[in-house]
Design a protein around this motif. Structure first.
Motif, PDB file in Angstrom:
ATOM      1  N   LEU A   1       0.831  -1.202   0.000  1.00  0.00           N
ATOM      2  CA  LEU A   1       0.000   0.000   0.000  1.00  0.00           C
ATOM      3  C   LEU A   1       0.871   1.260   0.000  1.00  0.00           C
ATOM      4  CD1 LEU A   1      -2.780   1.431   0.378  1.00  0.00           C
ATOM      5  CD2 LEU A   1      -2.458   1.118   2.838  1.00  0.00           C
ATOM      6  N   LEU A   2       1.869   1.280   0.883  1.00  0.00           N
ATOM      7  CA  LEU A   2       2.757   2.442   0.974  1.00  0.00           C
ATOM      8  C   LEU A   2       3.571   2.619  -0.305  1.00  0.00           C
ATOM      9  CD1 LEU A   2       3.914   4.721   2.717  1.00  0.00           C
ATOM     10  CD2 LEU A   2       5.586   3.084   3.623  1.00  0.00           C
TER      11      LEU A   2
ATOM     12  N   PRO B   1      -9.374  -9.729  -2.896  1.00  0.00           N
ATOM     13  CA  PRO B   1      -9.265  -9.208  -4.275  1.00  0.00           C
ATOM     14  C   PRO B   1     -10.613  -9.162  -4.987  1.00  0.00           C
ATOM     15  CG  PRO B   1      -7.581 -10.867  -3.843  1.00  0.00           C
ATOM     16  CD  PRO B   1      -8.547 -10.930  -2.719  1.00  0.00           C
ATOM     17  N   SER B   2     -11.434 -10.176  -4.755  1.00  0.00           N
ATOM     18  CA  SER B   2     -12.744 -10.218  -5.390  1.00  0.00           C
ATOM     19  C   SER B   2     -13.639  -9.092  -4.883  1.00  0.00           C
ATOM     20  CB  SER B   2     -13.403 -11.575  -5.123  1.00  0.00           C
ATOM     21  OG  SER B   2     -14.637 -11.673  -5.786  1.00  0.00           O
ATOM     22  N   LEU B   3     -13.537  -8.758  -3.590  1.00  0.00           N
ATOM     23  CA  LEU B   3     -14.311  -7.645  -3.028  1.00  0.00           C
ATOM     24  C   LEU B   3     -13.929  -6.328  -3.697  1.00  0.00           C
ATOM     25  CD1 LEU B   3     -16.249  -6.471  -0.844  1.00  0.00           C
ATOM     26  CD2 LEU B   3     -14.227  -6.204   0.610  1.00  0.00           C
TER      27      LEU B   3
ATOM     28  N   SER C   1      -9.650   4.566  -7.289  1.00  0.00           N
ATOM     29  CA  SER C   1      -8.720   5.155  -6.323  1.00  0.00           C
ATOM     30  C   SER C   1      -9.212   4.977  -4.888  1.00  0.00           C
ATOM     31  CB  SER C   1      -8.523   6.648  -6.629  1.00  0.00           C
ATOM     32  OG  SER C   1      -9.764   7.321  -6.658  1.00  0.00           O
ATOM     33  N   VAL C   2     -10.510   5.164  -4.650  1.00  0.00           N
ATOM     34  CA  VAL C   2     -11.062   5.011  -3.307  1.00  0.00           C
ATOM     35  C   VAL C   2     -10.985   3.542  -2.867  1.00  0.00           C
ATOM     36  CG1 VAL C   2     -13.143   5.156  -1.898  1.00  0.00           C
ATOM     37  CG2 VAL C   2     -12.574   7.014  -3.458  1.00  0.00           C
ATOM     38  N   VAL C   3     -11.344   2.629  -3.756  1.00  0.00           N
ATOM     39  CA  VAL C   3     -11.259   1.196  -3.448  1.00  0.00           C
ATOM     40  C   VAL C   3      -9.824   0.813  -3.111  1.00  0.00           C
ATOM     41  CG1 VAL C   3     -11.481  -1.135  -4.393  1.00  0.00           C
ATOM     42  CG2 VAL C   3     -13.257   0.555  -4.845  1.00  0.00           C
ATOM     43  N   GLY C   4      -8.889   1.286  -3.927  1.00  0.00           N
ATOM     44  CA  GLY C   4      -7.484   0.938  -3.733  1.00  0.00           C
ATOM     45  C   GLY C   4      -6.908   1.448  -2.430  1.00  0.00           C
ATOM     46  N   LEU C   5      -7.381   2.609  -1.972  1.00  0.00           N
ATOM     47  CA  LEU C   5      -6.871   3.173  -0.728  1.00  0.00           C
ATOM     48  C   LEU C   5      -7.567   2.590   0.504  1.00  0.00           C
ATOM     49  CD1 LEU C   5      -6.497   6.954  -1.652  1.00  0.00           C
ATOM     50  CD2 LEU C   5      -4.651   5.436  -0.951  1.00  0.00           C
ATOM     51  N   VAL C   6      -8.886   2.463   0.433  1.00  0.00           N
ATOM     52  CA  VAL C   6      -9.664   2.132   1.623  1.00  0.00           C
ATOM     53  C   VAL C   6      -9.613   0.647   1.974  1.00  0.00           C
ATOM     54  CG1 VAL C   6     -11.958   2.162   2.675  1.00  0.00           C
ATOM     55  CG2 VAL C   6     -11.201   4.094   1.264  1.00  0.00           C
ATOM     56  N   VAL C   7      -9.794  -0.239   0.989  1.00  0.00           N
ATOM     57  CA  VAL C   7      -9.857  -1.674   1.293  1.00  0.00           C
ATOM     58  C   VAL C   7      -8.546  -2.202   1.900  1.00  0.00           C
ATOM     59  CG1 VAL C   7     -10.188  -3.984   0.337  1.00  0.00           C
ATOM     60  CG2 VAL C   7     -11.659  -2.111  -0.408  1.00  0.00           C
ATOM     61  N   PRO C   8      -7.384  -1.948   1.287  1.00  0.00           N
ATOM     62  CA  PRO C   8      -6.145  -2.461   1.894  1.00  0.00           C
ATOM     63  C   PRO C   8      -5.877  -1.866   3.275  1.00  0.00           C
ATOM     64  CG  PRO C   8      -5.783  -1.827  -0.390  1.00  0.00           C
ATOM     65  CD  PRO C   8      -7.119  -1.286  -0.009  1.00  0.00           C
TER      66      PRO C   8
ATOM     67  N   ASN D   1     -15.386  -3.485   5.995  1.00  0.00           N
ATOM     68  CA  ASN D   1     -14.520  -2.815   5.022  1.00  0.00           C
ATOM     69  C   ASN D   1     -15.265  -2.486   3.735  1.00  0.00           C
ATOM     70  OD1 ASN D   1     -12.042  -2.545   6.395  1.00  0.00           O
ATOM     71  ND2 ASN D   1     -11.631  -4.714   6.127  1.00  0.00           N
ATOM     72  N   GLY D   2     -16.189  -3.354   3.339  1.00  0.00           N
ATOM     73  CA  GLY D   2     -17.012  -3.053   2.169  1.00  0.00           C
ATOM     74  C   GLY D   2     -17.876  -1.838   2.393  1.00  0.00           C
ATOM     75  N   VAL D   3     -18.519  -1.775   3.564  1.00  0.00           N
ATOM     76  CA  VAL D   3     -19.373  -0.632   3.910  1.00  0.00           C
ATOM     77  C   VAL D   3     -18.550   0.650   3.998  1.00  0.00           C
ATOM     78  CG1 VAL D   3     -20.787   0.369   5.756  1.00  0.00           C
ATOM     79  CG2 VAL D   3     -21.139  -2.004   5.060  1.00  0.00           C
ATOM     80  N   ALA D   4     -17.358   0.563   4.596  1.00  0.00           N
ATOM     81  CA  ALA D   4     -16.487   1.738   4.712  1.00  0.00           C
ATOM     82  C   ALA D   4     -16.138   2.302   3.335  1.00  0.00           C
ATOM     83  CB  ALA D   4     -15.204   1.364   5.462  1.00  0.00           C
TER      84      ALA D   4
END
Length: 422
Positions: free
Chosen positions: A161-162, A280-282, A294-301, A397-400
């Motif tokens: 992520l970093l 990954p599927s989520l 961009s939001v998915v990539g930052l928030v989920v991990p 995490n999905g809801v977030a």
């Protein structure tokens, strides 16, 4: 009828039921040793382990294959998202808002766990001599050795992520960034295509996971601590269908429709007791649902490490449970101290093997009023509660991600309607 047999949800659910039946009626088959010792290897910054018994072998192979996709998908999703976004201030804003959201929601989860455990008191009347304990030395030693540097070093998700954020920021002002996007996008599509093929093996992983759990621990081990299990499951259900429901309702999104949309992933998490198996599927489904890349990539991990709602609820309830078992009266100051400690220690739960017990051991050691040896009581039922923790973490995490995408104006409602209609 033909469509049912082509439905992955049907096969995963069938595999879970079959695993339970095998583990219950033929535990010797489920626990049959296949390998002499576990196979360990490292790849993509991550460590993998193939277990020895028949059932665990199936589950661990599936999880290890899926884990191979996590790092490259996170890297490509975040890098492409930041390059495409272009506005670095927005990237920082989303990240800061995500961390604030995580802290608020996990704190709410902590309070809910503490309150319900004190009201229902699942530890009252538990006779410790009737419950088989276990060796907790490895957990207490790990708790003593825990450090935030070790947490980061062992957490491949945070490292990638970093790295992806740094590279995305560096390339966002590069004149030839369009060429980079055109190069990385096809690679990303190929990886997701391969992931789809791997997910066809999900029933095998779910079958192995459930067969091992039931075969090793047996349904009978639940009886002495049944009240604790029921209390934990009910609390997590309340958290999902009240707290997370209200969070999504702020943007008029139906939680039940969202859960139906990710039902295959939820069954995979249930069968394998691992949120990694469907991570990954989520991410792909959230993008398809209308959340920006961009939001998915930052928030989920980030949420995988810092937004552990289910783990937080379990930790708070487990400590109150042990206090009740040993007749330790906790005053308000001690309860607030426990909450304060868990607000910090629970954030390290994702990156450490045996994380739940390690965090519990470190917290009990810090407050010094509840015997650390009490952890042995939880060893038998911990595996049965890991499914609830993993599913609650996963849904949280999905809801977030959905909430933050809406909050940032990075959500396409038309895509959501199309996704929910499938």
């Amino acid at each position: 009828m033909k469509n049912i047999f082509k439905n992955l949800t049907f096969w995963v659910l069938t595999a879970i039921v079959s695993g339970v039946l095998l583990g219950h009626f033929y535990p010797e088959v489920a626990l049959q040793p296949i390998l002499e010792k576990p196979i360990k290897f490292s790849l993509y910054f991550s460590e993998f382990e193939i277990k020895t018994t028949f059932s665990e072998l199936l589950s661990s192979i599936f999880i290890s294959i899926v884990k191979l996709f996590i790092c490259p998908i996170i890297f490509l999703t975040i890098t492409l998202g930041i390059i495409s976004m272009g506005d670095l201030k927005k990237v920082g804003k989303v990240g800061a808002k995500a961390l604030l959201y995580f802290e608020i929601v996990t704190t709410v989860a902590l309070f809910i766990g503490v309150v319900i455990a004190n009201v229902l008191r699942p530890g009252d009347g538990v006779v410790t001599s009737e419950i088989k304990g276990g060796d907790i030395s490895k957990y207490t030693k790990s708790a003593e050795a825990f450090s935030w540097m070790k947490f980061f070093w062992d957490n491949a998700t945070l490292q990638v992520l970093l790295l992806a954020i740094i590279l995305g920021v560096a390339l966002s002002n590069y004149a030839g960034r369009d060429k980079i996007v055109n190069t990385l996008s096809p690679i990303s599509k190929k990886i997701f295509w391969a992931l789809h093929k791997v997910m066809l093996l999900a029933p095998i992983g779910a079958f192995g996971g459930m067969a091992f759990t039931i075969g090793k621990y047996g349904i009978q081990t639940l009886l002495p601590l049944a009240k604790l299990m029921v209390t934990v499951y009910c609390t997590m259900a309340c958290f999902i269908f009240v707290v997370l429901y209200l969070i999504l309702r702020t943007y008029k999104i139906d939680l039940l429709k969202f859960l139906k949309y990710i039902r295959e992933e939820l069954l995979i998490v249930l069968g394998t007791s691992s949120s990694e198996a469907a991570l990954p599927s989520l991410m792909e489904k959230l993008e398809k649902m209308g959340c920006s890349k961009s939001v998915v990539g930052l928030v989920v991990p980030a949420g995988y490490s810092f937004n552990l709602d289910g783990t937080t609820i379990y930790l708070s309830m487990a400590i109150i449970f042990l206090a009740q078992v040993f007749n330790v009266h906790l005053d308000l100051q001690q309860i607030l101290t426990i909450i304060g400690i868990l607000m910090v220690t629970s954030k390290g739960a994702a990156g450490v093997t045996g994380s739940g017990f390690i965090v519990l051991a470190s917290t009990l050691t810090a407050i010094k009023v509840i015997p650390v040896e009490g952890l042995a009581l939880l060893l038998g039922v911990d595996r049965f509660m890991s499914e609830a923790r993993a599913i609650t973490n996963f849904i949280g995490n999905g809801v977030a991600t959905v909430w933050l995408a809406n909050n940032e104006g990075e959500f396409d409602r038309e895509k959501m309607q199309e996704a929910f209609a499938e």
